[in-house]
Write a protein that holds these residues in place. Structure first.
Motif, PDB file in Angstrom:
ATOM      1  N   LEU A  59      57.028  11.957  55.117  1.00  0.00           N
ATOM      2  CA  LEU A  59      57.491  10.794  55.224  1.00  0.00           C
ATOM      3  C   LEU A  59      57.069  10.127  56.335  1.00  0.00           C
ATOM      4  O   LEU A  59      56.358  10.627  57.236  1.00  0.00           O
ATOM      5  CB  LEU A  59      59.070  10.964  55.476  1.00  0.00           C
ATOM      6  CG  LEU A  59      60.291  11.224  53.992  1.00  0.00           C
ATOM      7  CD1 LEU A  59      61.520  11.446  54.585  1.00  0.00           C
ATOM      8  CD2 LEU A  59      59.974  10.259  53.302  1.00  0.00           C
ATOM      9  N   ARG A  60      57.056   8.800  56.281  1.00  0.00           N
ATOM     10  CA  ARG A  60      56.660   7.752  57.462  1.00  0.00           C
ATOM     11  C   ARG A  60      57.738   6.755  57.612  1.00  0.00           C
ATOM     12  O   ARG A  60      58.069   5.961  56.716  1.00  0.00           O
ATOM     13  CB  ARG A  60      55.546   7.023  57.249  1.00  0.00           C
ATOM     14  CG  ARG A  60      54.977   6.343  58.297  1.00  0.00           C
ATOM     15  CD  ARG A  60      53.516   5.569  58.309  1.00  0.00           C
ATOM     16  NE  ARG A  60      53.844   4.252  57.586  1.00  0.00           N
ATOM     17  CZ  ARG A  60      53.009   3.128  57.597  1.00  0.00           C
ATOM     18  NH1 ARG A  60      51.703   3.360  58.266  1.00  0.00           N
ATOM     19  NH2 ARG A  60      53.265   1.930  56.911  1.00  0.00           N
ATOM     20  N   LEU A  61      58.163   7.183  59.090  1.00  0.00           N
ATOM     21  CA  LEU A  61      59.281   6.258  59.375  1.00  0.00           C
ATOM     22  C   LEU A  61      58.621   4.998  59.859  1.00  0.00           C
ATOM     23  O   LEU A  61      57.743   5.077  60.853  1.00  0.00           O
ATOM     24  CB  LEU A  61      60.068   6.957  60.439  1.00  0.00           C
ATOM     25  CG  LEU A  61      61.129   8.177  60.140  1.00  0.00           C
ATOM     26  CD1 LEU A  61      61.988   8.447  60.874  1.00  0.00           C
ATOM     27  CD2 LEU A  61      61.571   7.959  58.251  1.00  0.00           C
ATOM     28  N   SER A  62      59.141   3.841  59.918  1.00  0.00           N
ATOM     29  CA  SER A  62      58.995   2.686  60.833  1.00  0.00           C
ATOM     30  C   SER A  62      60.155   2.051  61.637  1.00  0.00           C
ATOM     31  O   SER A  62      61.328   2.448  61.052  1.00  0.00           O
ATOM     32  CB  SER A  62      58.380   1.409  59.671  1.00  0.00           C
ATOM     33  OG  SER A  62      57.496   1.846  58.975  1.00  0.00           O
ATOM     34  N   CYS A  63      59.752   1.461  62.483  1.00  0.00           N
ATOM     35  CA  CYS A  63      60.743   0.890  63.582  1.00  0.00           C
ATOM     36  C   CYS A  63      59.994  -0.467  63.817  1.00  0.00           C
ATOM     37  O   CYS A  63      59.125  -0.337  64.730  1.00  0.00           O
ATOM     38  CB  CYS A  63      60.932   1.538  64.866  1.00  0.00           C
ATOM     39  SG  CYS A  63      61.911   0.885  66.108  1.00  0.00           S
ATOM     40  N   ALA A  64      60.736  -1.433  63.177  1.00  0.00           N
ATOM     41  CA  ALA A  64      60.382  -3.034  63.433  1.00  0.00           C
ATOM     42  C   ALA A  64      61.110  -3.488  64.903  1.00  0.00           C
ATOM     43  O   ALA A  64      62.408  -3.460  64.747  1.00  0.00           O
ATOM     44  CB  ALA A  64      60.482  -3.731  62.271  1.00  0.00           C
ATOM     45  N   ALA A  65      60.339  -3.871  65.808  1.00  0.00           N
ATOM     46  CA  ALA A  65      60.978  -4.367  66.905  1.00  0.00           C
ATOM     47  C   ALA A  65      60.986  -6.130  67.010  1.00  0.00           C
ATOM     48  O   ALA A  65      59.868  -6.553  66.414  1.00  0.00           O
ATOM     49  CB  ALA A  65      60.207  -4.153  68.028  1.00  0.00           C
TER      50      ALA A  65
END
Length: 119
Positions: free
Chosen positions: A18-24
Motif C-alpha cells: 500500500l502507499r499512504l499519502s499525506c497532503a499538507a
C-alpha cells in the motif's frame, strides 16, 4: 496552521503493498519535518518513519526497515509512505504529523487512515 490529510489506507493481504499519502496545506513553508506514526488496537502510538521536509534525512523503525520507504514531493506538498511486504502486525491506524521546529515532537496531526493486513 498546517492541515494534514492522509489517504491510501485499506485492506490488503499479507505480502501485499500500500502507499499512504499525506497532503499538507496551509503554512507548509514552516514545516521542518514530517513523520508517520501508527497505533494498533490496545497499543500505544509508535513512530514508523520520518523525513525532513527539505529531503535527505530519513528514519525508520526497526520493525519496518527494508519494507517501508518514505518520500516527499514538495511541489505537491505531499509525503508518501510506501509499504511493501505487509504483515498482519502492520495493521493499525496510520497518522502523519508535521513539525515546525528542530526539536522533538510534532505540532500538527492528520486524522489517520486505517491499514488492515489480513492473513
Amino acid at each position: 496552521q498546517v492541515q494534514l490529510v492522509e489517504s491510501g489506507g485499506g485492506l490488503v493481504q499479507a505480502g501485499g503493498s500500500l502507499r499512504l499519502s499525506c497532503a499538507a496545506s496551509g503554512r507548509t513553508f514552516s514545516i521542518y519535518r514530517m513523520g508517520w506514526f501508527r497505533q494498533a488496537p490496545g497499543k500505544e502510538r509508535e513512530p514508523v518513519s520520518r523525513i525532513r521536509w527539505s529531503g535527505g534525512s530519513t528514519y525508520y523503525a526497526d520493525s519496518v526497515k527494508g519494507r517501508f520507504s518514505v518520500s516527499r514531493d514538495n511541489a505537491k506538498n505531499t509525503v508518501y509512505l510506501q509499504m511493501n511486504s505487509l504483515k498482519p502486525e502492520d495493521t493499525a491506524v496510520y497518522y502523519c504529523a508535521a513539525s515546525i521546529k528542530l526539536g522533538p515532537g510534532y505540532d500538527y496531526w492528520g486524522q489517520g487512515t486505517q491499514v488492515t493486513v489480513s492473513t
